[in-house]
Design a protein around this motif. Structure first.
Motif, PDB file in Angstrom:
ATOM      1  N   ALA A 213       0.816  -1.217   0.000  1.00  0.00           N
ATOM      2  CA  ALA A 213       0.000   0.000   0.000  1.00  0.00           C
ATOM      3  C   ALA A 213       0.850   1.267   0.000  1.00  0.00           C
ATOM      4  O   ALA A 213       0.409   2.311  -0.505  1.00  0.00           O
ATOM      5  N   LYS A 214       2.051   1.198   0.545  1.00  0.00           N
ATOM      6  CA  LYS A 214       2.902   2.393   0.630  1.00  0.00           C
ATOM      7  C   LYS A 214       3.260   2.948  -0.745  1.00  0.00           C
ATOM      8  O   LYS A 214       3.565   4.141  -0.874  1.00  0.00           O
ATOM      9  N   SER A 215       3.226   2.101  -1.767  1.00  0.00           N
ATOM     10  CA  SER A 215       3.575   2.548  -3.115  1.00  0.00           C
ATOM     11  C   SER A 215       2.358   2.866  -3.977  1.00  0.00           C
ATOM     12  O   SER A 215       2.503   3.161  -5.168  1.00  0.00           O
ATOM     13  N   MET A 216       1.170   2.833  -3.404  1.00  0.00           N
ATOM     14  CA  MET A 216      -0.047   3.106  -4.161  1.00  0.00           C
ATOM     15  C   MET A 216      -0.203   4.605  -4.443  1.00  0.00           C
ATOM     16  O   MET A 216       0.309   5.456  -3.708  1.00  0.00           O
ATOM     17  N   ASP A 217      -0.971   4.911  -5.481  1.00  0.00           N
ATOM     18  CA  ASP A 217      -1.153   6.311  -5.891  1.00  0.00           C
ATOM     19  C   ASP A 217      -1.878   7.127  -4.834  1.00  0.00           C
ATOM     20  O   ASP A 217      -1.548   8.300  -4.619  1.00  0.00           O
ATOM     21  N   TYR A 218      -2.873   6.534  -4.186  1.00  0.00           N
ATOM     22  CA  TYR A 218      -3.635   7.310  -3.197  1.00  0.00           C
ATOM     23  C   TYR A 218      -2.772   7.700  -2.002  1.00  0.00           C
ATOM     24  O   TYR A 218      -3.004   8.727  -1.363  1.00  0.00           O
ATOM     25  N   VAL A 219      -1.748   6.883  -1.699  1.00  0.00           N
ATOM     26  CA  VAL A 219      -0.836   7.227  -0.611  1.00  0.00           C
ATOM     27  C   VAL A 219       0.079   8.374  -1.042  1.00  0.00           C
ATOM     28  O   VAL A 219       0.324   9.315  -0.274  1.00  0.00           O
ATOM     29  N   ARG A 220       0.576   8.333  -2.280  1.00  0.00           N
ATOM     30  CA  ARG A 220       1.408   9.431  -2.789  1.00  0.00           C
ATOM     31  C   ARG A 220       0.615  10.742  -2.818  1.00  0.00           C
ATOM     32  O   ARG A 220       1.138  11.812  -2.461  1.00  0.00           O
ATOM     33  N   THR A 221      -0.649  10.635  -3.218  1.00  0.00           N
ATOM     34  CA  THR A 221      -1.489  11.835  -3.268  1.00  0.00           C
ATOM     35  C   THR A 221      -1.694  12.421  -1.881  1.00  0.00           C
ATOM     36  O   THR A 221      -1.619  13.647  -1.683  1.00  0.00           O
ATOM     37  N   ALA A 222      -1.940  11.544  -0.904  1.00  0.00           N
ATOM     38  CA  ALA A 222      -2.145  12.018   0.468  1.00  0.00           C
ATOM     39  C   ALA A 222      -0.886  12.693   1.009  1.00  0.00           C
ATOM     40  O   ALA A 222      -0.959  13.739   1.668  1.00  0.00           O
ATOM     41  N   ARG A 223       0.265  12.125   0.717  1.00  0.00           N
ATOM     42  CA  ARG A 223       1.519  12.713   1.196  1.00  0.00           C
ATOM     43  C   ARG A 223       1.812  14.041   0.487  1.00  0.00           C
ATOM     44  O   ARG A 223       2.341  14.981   1.099  1.00  0.00           O
ATOM     45  N   SER A 224       1.482  14.102  -0.804  1.00  0.00           N
ATOM     46  CA  SER A 224       1.729  15.350  -1.548  1.00  0.00           C
ATOM     47  C   SER A 224       0.863  16.495  -1.048  1.00  0.00           C
ATOM     48  O   SER A 224       1.202  17.670  -1.216  1.00  0.00           O
ATOM     49  N   LYS A 225      -0.266  16.167  -0.430  1.00  0.00           N
ATOM     50  CA  LYS A 225      -1.142  17.196   0.142  1.00  0.00           C
ATOM     51  C   LYS A 225      -0.671  17.654   1.517  1.00  0.00           C
ATOM     52  O   LYS A 225      -1.297  18.525   2.122  1.00  0.00           O
ATOM     53  N   GLY A 226       0.391  17.058   2.000  1.00  0.00           N
ATOM     54  CA  GLY A 226       0.928  17.459   3.293  1.00  0.00           C
ATOM     55  C   GLY A 226       0.279  16.801   4.489  1.00  0.00           C
ATOM     56  O   GLY A 226       0.452  17.259   5.624  1.00  0.00           O
ATOM     57  N   ILE A 227      -0.463  15.725   4.260  1.00  0.00           N
ATOM     58  CA  ILE A 227      -1.089  15.008   5.368  1.00  0.00           C
ATOM     59  C   ILE A 227       0.006  14.333   6.201  1.00  0.00           C
ATOM     60  O   ILE A 227       0.912  13.706   5.646  1.00  0.00           O
ATOM     61  N   PRO A 228      -0.035  14.453   7.527  1.00  0.00           N
ATOM     62  CA  PRO A 228       0.994  13.832   8.379  1.00  0.00           C
ATOM     63  C   PRO A 228       1.102  12.328   8.138  1.00  0.00           C
ATOM     64  O   PRO A 228       0.114  11.656   7.827  1.00  0.00           O
ATOM     65  N   VAL A 229       2.329  11.815   8.274  1.00  0.00           N
ATOM     66  CA  VAL A 229       2.586  10.404   8.006  1.00  0.00           C
ATOM     67  C   VAL A 229       1.726   9.511   8.892  1.00  0.00           C
ATOM     68  O   VAL A 229       1.175   8.499   8.441  1.00  0.00           O
ATOM     69  N   ARG A 230       1.596   9.876  10.159  1.00  0.00           N
ATOM     70  CA  ARG A 230       0.799   9.065  11.087  1.00  0.00           C
ATOM     71  C   ARG A 230      -0.653   8.987  10.611  1.00  0.00           C
ATOM     72  O   ARG A 230      -1.285   7.916  10.674  1.00  0.00           O
ATOM     73  N   LYS A 231      -1.178  10.081  10.114  1.00  0.00           N
ATOM     74  CA  LYS A 231      -2.567  10.088   9.632  1.00  0.00           C
ATOM     75  C   LYS A 231      -2.700   9.288   8.343  1.00  0.00           C
ATOM     76  O   LYS A 231      -3.731   8.636   8.108  1.00  0.00           O
ATOM     77  N   VAL A 232      -1.682   9.320   7.506  1.00  0.00           N
ATOM     78  CA  VAL A 232      -1.710   8.540   6.273  1.00  0.00           C
ATOM     79  C   VAL A 232      -1.787   7.048   6.588  1.00  0.00           C
ATOM     80  O   VAL A 232      -2.561   6.300   5.977  1.00  0.00           O
ATOM     81  N   TYR A 233      -1.004   6.619   7.567  1.00  0.00           N
ATOM     82  CA  TYR A 233      -1.025   5.207   7.941  1.00  0.00           C
ATOM     83  C   TYR A 233      -2.329   4.813   8.616  1.00  0.00           C
ATOM     84  O   TYR A 233      -2.877   3.742   8.341  1.00  0.00           O
ATOM     85  N   SER A 234      -2.832   5.644   9.506  1.00  0.00           N
ATOM     86  CA  SER A 234      -4.025   5.267  10.279  1.00  0.00           C
ATOM     87  C   SER A 234      -5.309   5.343   9.461  1.00  0.00           C
ATOM     88  O   SER A 234      -6.207   4.509   9.635  1.00  0.00           O
ATOM     89  N   GLN A 235      -5.420   6.336   8.542  1.00  0.00           N
ATOM     90  CA  GLN A 235      -6.678   6.537   7.832  1.00  0.00           C
ATOM     91  C   GLN A 235      -6.672   6.013   6.404  1.00  0.00           C
ATOM     92  O   GLN A 235      -7.740   5.837   5.818  1.00  0.00           O
ATOM     93  N   HIS A 236      -5.519   5.776   5.832  1.00  0.00           N
ATOM     94  CA  HIS A 236      -5.460   5.331   4.445  1.00  0.00           C
ATOM     95  C   HIS A 236      -4.889   3.918   4.311  1.00  0.00           C
ATOM     96  O   HIS A 236      -5.561   3.009   3.824  1.00  0.00           O
ATOM     97  N   ILE A 237      -3.659   3.759   4.741  1.00  0.00           N
ATOM     98  CA  ILE A 237      -2.978   2.480   4.531  1.00  0.00           C
ATOM     99  C   ILE A 237      -3.573   1.382   5.394  1.00  0.00           C
ATOM    100  O   ILE A 237      -3.841   0.271   4.919  1.00  0.00           O
ATOM    101  N   PHE A 238      -3.796   1.666   6.670  1.00  0.00           N
ATOM    102  CA  PHE A 238      -4.199   0.627   7.618  1.00  0.00           C
ATOM    103  C   PHE A 238      -5.538   0.012   7.237  1.00  0.00           C
ATOM    104  O   PHE A 238      -5.678  -1.221   7.210  1.00  0.00           O
ATOM    105  N   ARG A 239      -6.525   0.817   6.910  1.00  0.00           N
ATOM    106  CA  ARG A 239      -7.850   0.286   6.604  1.00  0.00           C
ATOM    107  C   ARG A 239      -7.826  -0.598   5.357  1.00  0.00           C
ATOM    108  O   ARG A 239      -8.447  -1.665   5.330  1.00  0.00           O
ATOM    109  N   ASN A 240      -7.109  -0.162   4.330  1.00  0.00           N
ATOM    110  CA  ASN A 240      -7.047  -0.959   3.105  1.00  0.00           C
ATOM    111  C   ASN A 240      -6.224  -2.225   3.297  1.00  0.00           C
ATOM    112  O   ASN A 240      -6.398  -3.196   2.552  1.00  0.00           O
ATOM    113  N   SER A 241      -5.344  -2.237   4.279  1.00  0.00           N
ATOM    114  CA  SER A 241      -4.518  -3.413   4.534  1.00  0.00           C
ATOM    115  C   SER A 241      -5.234  -4.453   5.382  1.00  0.00           C
ATOM    116  O   SER A 241      -4.717  -5.559   5.555  1.00  0.00           O
ATOM    117  N   LEU A 242      -6.399  -4.122   5.901  1.00  0.00           N
ATOM    118  CA  LEU A 242      -7.115  -5.038   6.775  1.00  0.00           C
ATOM    119  C   LEU A 242      -7.922  -6.095   6.019  1.00  0.00           C
ATOM    120  O   LEU A 242      -8.442  -7.021   6.641  1.00  0.00           O
TER     121      LEU A 242
END
Length: 320
Positions: A213-242
Motif C-alpha cells: 500500500a505504501k507505493s499506491m497512488d492514493y498514498v502518494r497523493t495524500a503525502r503530496s497534500k501534506g497530510i501527516p505520516v501518522r494520519k496517512v497510515y491510520s486513515q489510508h494504509i491501515f484500513r485498506n490493509s485489513l
C-alpha cells in the motif's frame, strides 16, 4: 445483501445433510463400540449384548441414521455413554468454557498481531522489521504441543504463576467477582499460547499489505497534500490493509469456538476440544457425531461471517 445471506444459510442445509451422512457412516467403521471398554473377566456377555441391542446397534444402518437425524433435528443427540448425561447438556457445559477461552484468545491474538504487523510494514527492512519476521518464523515452525508444554512447565510448574489445569478453584462461589477473575486467571496461559501461535499469519499478511500500500497512488497523493505520516497510515494504509485479515476473521472466531484440541488437552482445560479427544478414545459415538456436526456447521458459518465482515470493512465488496 440480506437475500444473499438467506440463500447462503439455506445452502447450508444440504451441505450439513451430506456431512451428517458421512459422519454417521465413518463412525460405524470405527472398531469396537462404547460398551467394549466395559469388558472385564467378570463381565456377563449376555448383558453386554442386551445393552447393544437396547442401544439399537443391531438395527439396519439406514434405520439407525434415520432415527439419529430426526432426533438431532429436534436438538436431541442422544445420551453420552461415558458421562451418562444428555449430549446436548454435556456439549453446552463445555461450550461455555471454550467460548470464554476463545474470546480471550481473540483479544490477545489481535492485540499482539496488529501492532506487530503495522510496525513491520511501516519500518520495512529495519532491525525492528527483521526481528518481527524472525519471531513469525519461529512461531510458525514450533509445534503447538511443544510450545504448550514449554509454557506449562515454565510458568505453571517452575514459577507457579498460573494454574496447570481446570477452569476454577473450588474455593470461589459462582457469581462473585472472585469467581470471575479466577476463571480468567485459569484461561490466561492457554490463551497466550494460542495467541502466540496465531499471530504468524496475521502479522505476515498485514506486513505485506502495508508494504504494497505504501507505493499506491492514493498514498502518494495524500503525502503530496501534506497530510501527516501518522494520519496517512491510520486513515489510508491501515484500513485498506485489513482486507486479508477480515477474510480470515470469521474462520478465526469459529475455529476457536471448536476448541483447540492440543491446547485444551495440554492445559487440562475442559472445553470442546478436550471432550472430542476423550470421546474418540472412549468410542462415545453420540458425542463424536454431535461434535463433528457442530464443527462442520461452525466452519460453514465462518465462511459466511468472513464475507460479511469483508463487505463491512470495504464497501466496494458486496456478497451478491
Amino acid at each position: 445483501m440480506w437475500k444473499t445471506i438467506l440463500r447462503r444459510v439455506l445452502a447450508m442445509i444440504p451441505q450439513l445433510f451430506v456431512l451428517s451422512l458421512l459422519i454417521f457412516i465413518l463412525a460405524k467403521f470405527m472398531p469396537g463400540d462404547p460398551f467394549t471398554g466395559l469388558i472385564t473377566p467378570e463381565t456377563d456377555a449376555n448383558r453386554l449384548e442386551e445393552m447393544r441391542e437396547a442401544a439399537g446397534f443391531y438395527d439396519p444402518w439406514y434405520l439407525q441414521y434415520y432415527n439419529w437425524i430426526v432426533n438431532a433435528a429436534q436438538g436431541d443427540f442422544g445420551k453420552s455413554y461415558t458421562y451418562k448425561v444428555p449430549v446436548s447438556d454435556l456439549i453446552g457445559d463445555r461450550a461455555k468454557n471454550t467460548l470464554w477461552l476463545s474470546l480471550l484468545s481473540v483479544i490477545l491474538l489481535y492485540s499482539f498481531a496488529i501492532p506487530l504487523g503495522v510496525l513491520a510494514g511501516r519500518y520495512q527492512d529495519t532491525f525492528l522489521d527483521k526481528s518481527i519476521v524472525l519471531y513469525t518464523f519461529i512461531t510458525y515452525a514450533i509445534p503447538t504441543f511443544v510450545l504448550g508444554l514449554l509454557l506449562l512447565f515454565l510458568f505453571g510448574y517452575q514459577l507457579n504463576w498460573f494454574p496447570t489445569s481446570g477452569t476454577i478453584d473450588i474455593k470461589h462461589d459462582e457469581g462473585t467477582l472472585g469467581y470471575f477473575w479466577n476463571k480468567i486467571y485459569h484461561m490466561i496461559l492457554p490463551a497466550i499460547t494460542y495467541a502466540i501461535l496465531g499471530t504468524t499469519g496475521v502479522v505476515q499478511y498485514l506486513r505485506s499489505e502495508i508494504i504494497d500500500a505504501k507505493s499506491m497512488d492514493y498514498v502518494r497523493t495524500a503525502r503530496s497534500k501534506g497530510i501527516p505520516v501518522r494520519k496517512v497510515y491510520s486513515q489510508h494504509i491501515f484500513r485498506n490493509s485489513l482486507l486479508p485479515i477480515a477474510a480470515f476473521f470469521g474462520f478465526t472466531i469459529t475455529g476457536l469456538l471448536t476448541g483447540s484440541i492440543f491446547i485444551e488437552s495440554i492445559f487440562g482445560y475442559p472445553g470442546m476440544g478436550q471432550l472430542f479427544i476423550h470421546s474418540i478414545s472412549s468410542r462415545d459415538y453420540s458425542v463424536i457425531t454431535a461434535l463433528v456436526m457442530l464443527f462442520g456447521f461452525l466452519t460453514l458459518l465462518g465462511s459466511l461471517l468472513s464475507d460479511i465482515i469483508m463487505s463491512i470493512v470495504d464497501p466496494r465488496i458486496r456478497i451478491d
